[in-house]
Enzyme design. Structure first.
Site, PDB file in Angstrom:
ATOM      1  N   ASP A 100      48.728  42.391  45.871  1.00  0.00           N
ATOM      2  CA  ASP A 100      49.671  42.936  46.846  1.00  0.00           C
ATOM      3  C   ASP A 100      49.170  42.500  48.230  1.00  0.00           C
ATOM      4  O   ASP A 100      49.442  41.381  48.668  1.00  0.00           O
ATOM      5  CB  ASP A 100      49.673  44.464  46.638  1.00  0.00           C
ATOM      6  N   PHE A 149      58.205  48.397  44.582  1.00  0.00           N
ATOM      7  CA  PHE A 149      57.073  49.151  44.048  1.00  0.00           C
ATOM      8  C   PHE A 149      57.267  49.189  42.543  1.00  0.00           C
ATOM      9  O   PHE A 149      58.203  49.805  42.035  1.00  0.00           O
ATOM     10  CB  PHE A 149      56.989  50.559  44.627  1.00  0.00           C
ATOM     11  N   ASP A 156      50.836  51.902  37.883  1.00  0.00           N
ATOM     12  CA  ASP A 156      51.165  53.329  37.966  1.00  0.00           C
ATOM     13  C   ASP A 156      51.876  53.713  39.260  1.00  0.00           C
ATOM     14  O   ASP A 156      51.855  52.978  40.246  1.00  0.00           O
ATOM     15  CB  ASP A 156      49.879  54.154  37.897  1.00  0.00           C
ATOM     16  N   ARG A 162      51.915  54.018  33.413  1.00  0.00           N
ATOM     17  CA  ARG A 162      51.116  52.861  32.994  1.00  0.00           C
ATOM     18  C   ARG A 162      51.457  52.445  31.558  1.00  0.00           C
ATOM     19  O   ARG A 162      51.297  51.284  31.186  1.00  0.00           O
ATOM     20  CB  ARG A 162      49.617  53.180  33.060  1.00  0.00           C
TER      21      ARG A 162
HETATM   22  C1  PRP Z   1      46.367  48.415  42.510  1.00  0.00           C
HETATM   23  C2  PRP Z   1      46.420  47.238  41.563  1.00  0.00           C
HETATM   24  C3  PRP Z   1      45.453  46.280  42.173  1.00  0.00           C
HETATM   25  C4  PRP Z   1      45.579  46.556  43.655  1.00  0.00           C
HETATM   26  C5  PRP Z   1      46.401  45.472  44.295  1.00  0.00           C
HETATM   27  O1  PRP Z   1      45.229  49.159  42.203  1.00  0.00           O
HETATM   28  O2  PRP Z   1      46.044  47.611  40.266  1.00  0.00           O
HETATM   29  O3  PRP Z   1      44.126  46.554  41.770  1.00  0.00           O
HETATM   30  O4  PRP Z   1      46.247  47.814  43.780  1.00  0.00           O
HETATM   31  O5  PRP Z   1      46.618  45.747  45.637  1.00  0.00           O
HETATM   32  P1  PRP Z   1      46.018  44.936  46.859  1.00  0.00           P
HETATM   33  O6  PRP Z   1      46.276  43.484  46.623  1.00  0.00           O
HETATM   34  O7  PRP Z   1      46.831  45.480  48.015  1.00  0.00           O
HETATM   35  O8  PRP Z   1      44.576  45.273  46.987  1.00  0.00           O
HETATM   36  P2  PRP Z   1      45.042  50.718  42.545  1.00  0.00           P
HETATM   37  O9  PRP Z   1      44.084  50.872  43.679  1.00  0.00           O
HETATM   38  O10 PRP Z   1      46.388  51.362  42.693  1.00  0.00           O
HETATM   39  O11 PRP Z   1      44.291  51.224  41.274  1.00  0.00           O
HETATM   40  P3  PRP Z   1      44.692  51.084  39.723  1.00  0.00           P
HETATM   41  O12 PRP Z   1      44.314  49.691  39.296  1.00  0.00           O
HETATM   42  O13 PRP Z   1      43.844  52.129  39.082  1.00  0.00           O
HETATM   43  O14 PRP Z   1      46.167  51.344  39.577  1.00  0.00           O
END
Ligand code: PRP
Length: 188
Positions: A100, A149, A156, A162
């Site tokens: 992201d 989103f 999640d 998930r």
């Molecule tokens: C989400 C996703 C990636 C990260 C990507 O993790 O799983 O790890 O965000 O976003 P970025 O490129 O902006 O860093 P999250 O912190 O929501 O944890 P999760 O993996 O437990 O869902």
């Protein structure tokens, strides 16, 4: 009540995972691969991906948190669980559900690179380039998607969804009332 709309179907995802695995199998022929999943979101994608790999595979996991229960990244990446395997001299493939802002992968990539792997590449299921805050490219990416989103297939919202077998978009503002009635499909 809002609906979850299908963005990527189960069969589209599985076909893409087959393609990614084919590329990885070719690129790592004759080598052992240390596949590192980023918890929690990568667990389903990684489980499907490694079952398609034909090279010798060792798996490990790191857990990080940048989003917590929010839909916006805090910008601060925290390692909650470090790897158990050593990285030095090994061919490492980081597996992530989505890029992201790029903050999570940039941080982890630099963190692992400093430990001296023989090679380090990244495999992602989804990429949202419109949201990027730091320059980062995946070596093996499944789908490039708009700034929805998305939930399901490991992703999640507030730790829910998930387990859904496909990838869905949460309607803006409707998160708290979303239910699983949506059968619509967005054009990508
Ligand atoms: C989400 C996703 C990636 C990260 C990507 O993790 O799983 O790890 O965000 O976003 P970025 O490129 O902006 O860093 P999250 O912190 O929501 O944890 P999760 O993996 O437990 O869902």
């Amino acid at each position: 009540m809002g609906k979850l709309e299908v963005v990527l179907t189960e069969s589209e995802i599985q076909k893409k995972i087959d393609e990614l695995a084919d590329r990885i199998n070719r690129d790592y022929a004759g080598k052992e691969l240390l596949v590192v999943g980023i918890l929690r979101g990568a667990f389903i994608f990684m489980a499907d991906l490694v079952r398609k790999l034909e090279v010798p595979v060792v798996v490990d996991f790191v857990a990080v948190s940048s989003y917590g229960d929010a839909t916006e990244s805090s910008g601060i990446v925290r390692i909650i669980k470090d790897m158990d395997e050593s990285v030095a001299g090994r061919h490492v493939l980081l597996v992530e559900d989505i890029i992201d802002t790029g903050l999570t992968l940039k941080y982890l990539y630099d963190y692992l690179k400093a430990r001296g792997p023989a090679s380090l590449r990244v495999c992602t299921l989804l990429d949202k380039p419109d949201r990027r805050q730091v320059d980062f490219q995946s070596d093996y990416n499944g789908f490039t998607i708009p700034d929805y989103f998305v939930v399901g297939f490991g992703l999640d919202y507030k730790q829910l969804y998930r387990n859904l077998p496909a990838v869905y978009a949460l309607p803006p503002g409707g998160e708290e009332e979303t239910c699983l009635q949506g059968q619509g499909r967005r054009n990508l």
